[in-house]
Design an enzyme around this catalytic site. Structure first.
Site, PDB file in Angstrom:
ATOM      1  N   SER A  10       0.864  -1.187   0.000  1.00 52.59           N
ATOM      2  CA  SER A  10       0.000   0.000   0.000  1.00 52.59           C
ATOM      3  C   SER A  10       0.892   1.224   0.000  1.00 52.59           C
ATOM      4  O   SER A  10       2.075   1.136   0.315  1.00 52.59           O
ATOM      5  CB  SER A  10      -0.850   0.035   1.269  1.00 52.59           C
ATOM      6  OG  SER A  10      -0.078   0.486   2.369  1.00 52.59           O
ATOM      7  N   ASP A  11       0.330   2.386  -0.338  1.00 54.68           N
ATOM      8  CA  ASP A  11       1.089   3.611  -0.104  1.00 54.68           C
ATOM      9  C   ASP A  11       1.022   3.920   1.390  1.00 54.68           C
ATOM     10  O   ASP A  11       0.285   3.278   2.150  1.00 54.68           O
ATOM     11  CB  ASP A  11       0.577   4.777  -0.970  1.00 54.68           C
ATOM     12  CG  ASP A  11       1.664   5.840  -1.155  1.00 54.68           C
ATOM     13  OD1 ASP A  11       2.653   5.837  -0.395  1.00 54.68           O
ATOM     14  OD2 ASP A  11       1.531   6.684  -2.063  1.00 54.68           O
ATOM     15  N   TRP A  12       1.770   4.901   1.813  1.00 53.20           N
ATOM     16  CA  TRP A  12       1.942   5.255   3.226  1.00 53.20           C
ATOM     17  C   TRP A  12       0.571   5.463   3.903  1.00 53.20           C
ATOM     18  O   TRP A  12      -0.144   6.397   3.564  1.00 53.20           O
ATOM     19  CB  TRP A  12       2.785   6.527   3.323  1.00 53.20           C
ATOM     20  CG  TRP A  12       3.155   6.952   4.697  1.00 53.20           C
ATOM     21  CD1 TRP A  12       2.296   7.464   5.642  1.00 53.20           C
ATOM     22  CD2 TRP A  12       4.442   6.913   5.303  1.00 53.20           C
ATOM     23  NE1 TRP A  12       2.985   7.745   6.789  1.00 53.20           N
ATOM     24  CE2 TRP A  12       4.307   7.424   6.615  1.00 53.20           C
ATOM     25  CE3 TRP A  12       5.704   6.509   4.865  1.00 53.20           C
ATOM     26  CZ2 TRP A  12       5.386   7.538   7.488  1.00 53.20           C
ATOM     27  CZ3 TRP A  12       6.776   6.635   5.735  1.00 53.20           C
ATOM     28  CH2 TRP A  12       6.605   7.136   7.029  1.00 53.20           C
TER      29      TRP A  12
END
Ligand code: BGC
Length: 705
Positions: free
Chosen positions: A263-265
């Site tokens: 996932s992104d941050w």
């Protein structure tokens, strides 16, 4: 390690240990061994859980990695090494130009070399995975992250994305620990944020997604990219990180990606902010079902996944996700050497030379009314907010030290003995600047963005220079000085109101460690310009989003109907940009012959050979970039009037001529149809040889039968 042995390891893991592999922490979680530190307490994380974690994001130095890895392996039951990940976007310590700038080189080999060099520096500091390349399709420079893109052309972006992956990963990560695994991002649609506002909602059609957004990701996957990152945005109403249907059918099946999806941050927990999940458990469940393997920087998986797996009887799916992570660790050779890469020798001198070379190829000369090159004997005045600053590295240079970069003043002072530099404060004093201008033969005005003003979370609604920058240009213009404007930016700026007030314009983007030395060499003519815009410079913000790939409409504006009202146009602005995609001047002049085609008709399986003779008609040696565009005359779904097909960078000595050849396979003319399949239609095609998307110099026609 043999696959069987790896499978045995997987079989010995408890559910908690499996979940741990899918979670990620920052290095400060390992602050003091045995103690519950700040971040761990925040995540209500036990020491046992810490020693089950799979990866770490954000270490800087080999010693830190060494210490954490050793401590981790000493405490963990299963002894699976940690993965260390970082954003190595355009260099690690030696900073290369921002990706948008390097795209101006139109040079896949250069990009492969810079990626390999960045990998070497990062691997030596213990990094295993870089969150690069960014393959997002972009056409809105209000979005600050165009800085990380390869520009507005999907074909160019795909080729350059492939180069990044090749450069980072090399051929065999286990055998070549000076390479790192690449993570292509952000899947998918992130660049189409509404209004150019970062993290905003996205709504694009399937045809658009398959045609323009997916090819660069496909390119990375075809190069065996090890990871993909999901994007922050929602697409057609559903945040991508929790969109099972989209991720499984498009990424896993259509693009055939079987590597690690991260996932992104914090994007997993942000499903709650999107209001598609009530709590962390629902957020974790949605992301997990969408086959997101690693939850970057939230504890959603860590705290909730074991419960979800038990309730939903999803052990098999958990095993698949963990397997992908273990396989990545194994591909990197971590089981054999958890300290891989750290003994890599880095040749800093050759990295600096490469950074210089990349900067030379990335700057773009937009305009030159015979004021450049500057003579080293001339009295040159240098002014503006970017004249002396070392803020030239760009947004993703977190390890790069600006103090080690050369500013424009640093670079110019070594080449121009009579250089006078005025600070911004001095230049605001009218009498001081007047006196300086009287003495000067030519004046270089360096202005533009700070690194904070471009990149992530740096969307802008106004892309003009600031009022004080425009005032400075006006004062200099009033005194009729021969002015050269050098703009620094992470995006195309709007220069419509200043372009006529200066005799030359150079786009200097953020050129990295060697900014000043490269620009000074270009200004003096010791080096020649060869960069071409990978993204159009619009005339006004009102035109955005804009791409040179304008679609055909029912009421097109043409040369002949300029005065008609009911055409697709603005009342108060031209349709076209100020400087188009592909535009870039040099100190050389070139002429082009007509196109010679091997045949007028070809069948689907055949290849067309196109030849053109290019002549350097000037006294200066230089690079020329013949660009080949095409138009499919009649299509099932609307297509752009012009699409880049091929390009070639050619060096020609003064007066030299050469014939260059383009090979065009019929399959390269394919487009995505309404059924989402990419195929080539029979029919007539127009080919254009061009200096830019707006300067066509030759045309030809052929037919696919
Ligand atoms: C960015 C990613 C980046 C990640 C890790 C996020 O905010 O969107 O591109 O890789 O942070 O630093």
């Amino acid at each position: 390690m043999e696959t069987n042995k790896l499978k045995e390891i997987l079989a010995t893991l408890t559910v908690a240990e499996k979940v741990g592999q899918l979670a990620q922490v920052t290095p400060d979680f390992f602050g003091k061994s045995g103690e519950i530190t700040g971040p761990m307490a925040q995540w209500s994380m036990s020491e046992e859980q810490l020693y089950q974690i799979g990866s770490v994001l954000g270490t800087h130095r080999a010693e830190e990695v060494q210490k954490i890895q050793t401590e981790y392996l000493a405490h963990s039951r299963h002894k699976i090494p940690l993965l260390f990940m970082a954003d190595v976007i355009h260099g690690y310590e030696t900073i290369f130009p921002i990706p948008l700038a390097m795209a101006a080189s139109f040079d896949p080999l250069l990009i492969e070399k810079t990626a390999a060099a960045a990998a070497t520096e990062a691997a030596a500091e213990g990094i295993h995975v870089t969150f690069s390349p960014m393959a997002d399709y972009v056409k809105d420079p209000r979005w600050g992250r165009v800085l990380e893109s390869n520009g507005e052309d999907p074909r160019l972006s795909k080729v350059l994305t492939e180069s990044y992956v090749k450069g980072y990963q090399g051929t065999d990560l286990a055998k070549n620990p000076q390479h790192v695994a690449a993570c292509v991002k952000h899947f998918i649609g992130y660049g189409a944020a509404e209004g150019g506002r970062d993290y905003n909602t996205v709504d694009i059609s399937d045809v658009e997604m398959y045609q323009n957004y997916l090819p660069a990701f496909q390119g990375a996957i075809d190069q065996d990219v090890k990871l993909v990152m999901t994007s922050f945005n929602s697409l057609r109403g559903i945040p991508v990180t929790g969109n099972k249907e989209l991720v499984t059918t498009v990424l896993r099946q259509h693009l055939d990606f079987d590597g690690v999806l991260i996932s992104d941050w914090a994007a997993v927990a942000e499903l709650i902010n999107h209001r598609v999940a009530a709590d962390r458990k629902e957020a974790a469940a949605k992301a997990f079902k969408a086959t997101v393997d690693i939850d970057m920087m939230t504890d959603s998986y860590l705290q909730e996944l074991a419960k979800i797996v038990a309730e939903e009887d999803a052990l098999a799916q958990l095993d698949e996700a963990v397997w992908r992570v273990l396989k990545l660790k194994n591909d990197l050779g971590l089981f054999e050497n958890p300290y891989r890469g750290m003994d890599t020798k880095v040749d800093t001198t050759s990295l600096k030379q490469l950074s210089y070379q990349a900067a030379i190829q990335s700057a773009v000369l937009l305009k030159n009314e015979q004021v450049l090159p500057l003579k080293t004997t001339e009295n040159i005045l240098l002014v503006g907010s970017k004249a002396v600053t070392k803020d030239v590295l760009g947004a993703w240079s977190w390890i790069g030290d600006p103090e080690k970069a050369t500013s424009l003043a640093d670079g110019m002072s070594t080449r121009f003995p009579q250089l006078e530099v005025l600070t911004v404060e001095e230049a605001s004093d009218r009498s001081l600047i007047s006196t300086a201008l009287q003495k000067a033969d030519k004046v270089v005005i360096a202005v533009g963005e700070t690194s904070e003003e471009a990149g992530e979370a740096a969307s802008r609604a106004d892309l003009h220079l600031t009022d004080s920058e425009k005032e400075l240009i006006e004062v200099i213009h009033q005194q009729k000085a021969a002015a050269i404007l050098v703009t620094f930016s992470g995006r195309p700026l709007i220069l419509t109101d200043v372009a006529d007030k200066v005799a030359a314009i150079i786009t200097a983007w953020f050129l990295g460690t060697e900014t000043g030395s490269a620009l000074a060499a270009l200004l003096s003519g010791a080096e020649n310009f060869s960069g071409h815009l990978p993204m159009s410079f619009p005339r006004s913000v009102g035109q955005l989003p804009y791409s040179y790939q304008e679609m055909s409409t029912g009421r097109p504006q043409t040369q002949a109907n300029q005065q008609e009202k009911y055409t697709s146009r603005y009342l108060d602005e031209e349709n076209g940009p100020l400087y188009p995609f592909g535009h870039g001047l040099s100190y050389s002049e070139f002429s082009f012959s007509q196109l010679t085609l091997s045949q007028q008709q070809l069948t689907e399986g055949q290849t067309l050979t196109v030849q053109v003779t290019v002549t350097n008609t000037s006294q200066t040696a230089g690079f020329v970039l013949p660009q080949l565009y095409f138009q499919d005359e009649v299509t099932e779904v609307i297509r752009p009037k012009l699409e880049l097909l091929k390009w070639q960078q050619v060096f020609l000595a003064a007066g030299e001529a050469t014939t260059i050849t383009f090979e065009i396979a019929a399959t390269e003319l394919a487009y995505v149809h309404a059924d989402l399949h990419r195929r080539t239609d029979p029919g007539r095609f127009r080919l254009f040889l061009a200096k830019s998307a707006r300067e066509l110099v030759a045309e030809s026609v052929f037919e696919i039968v």
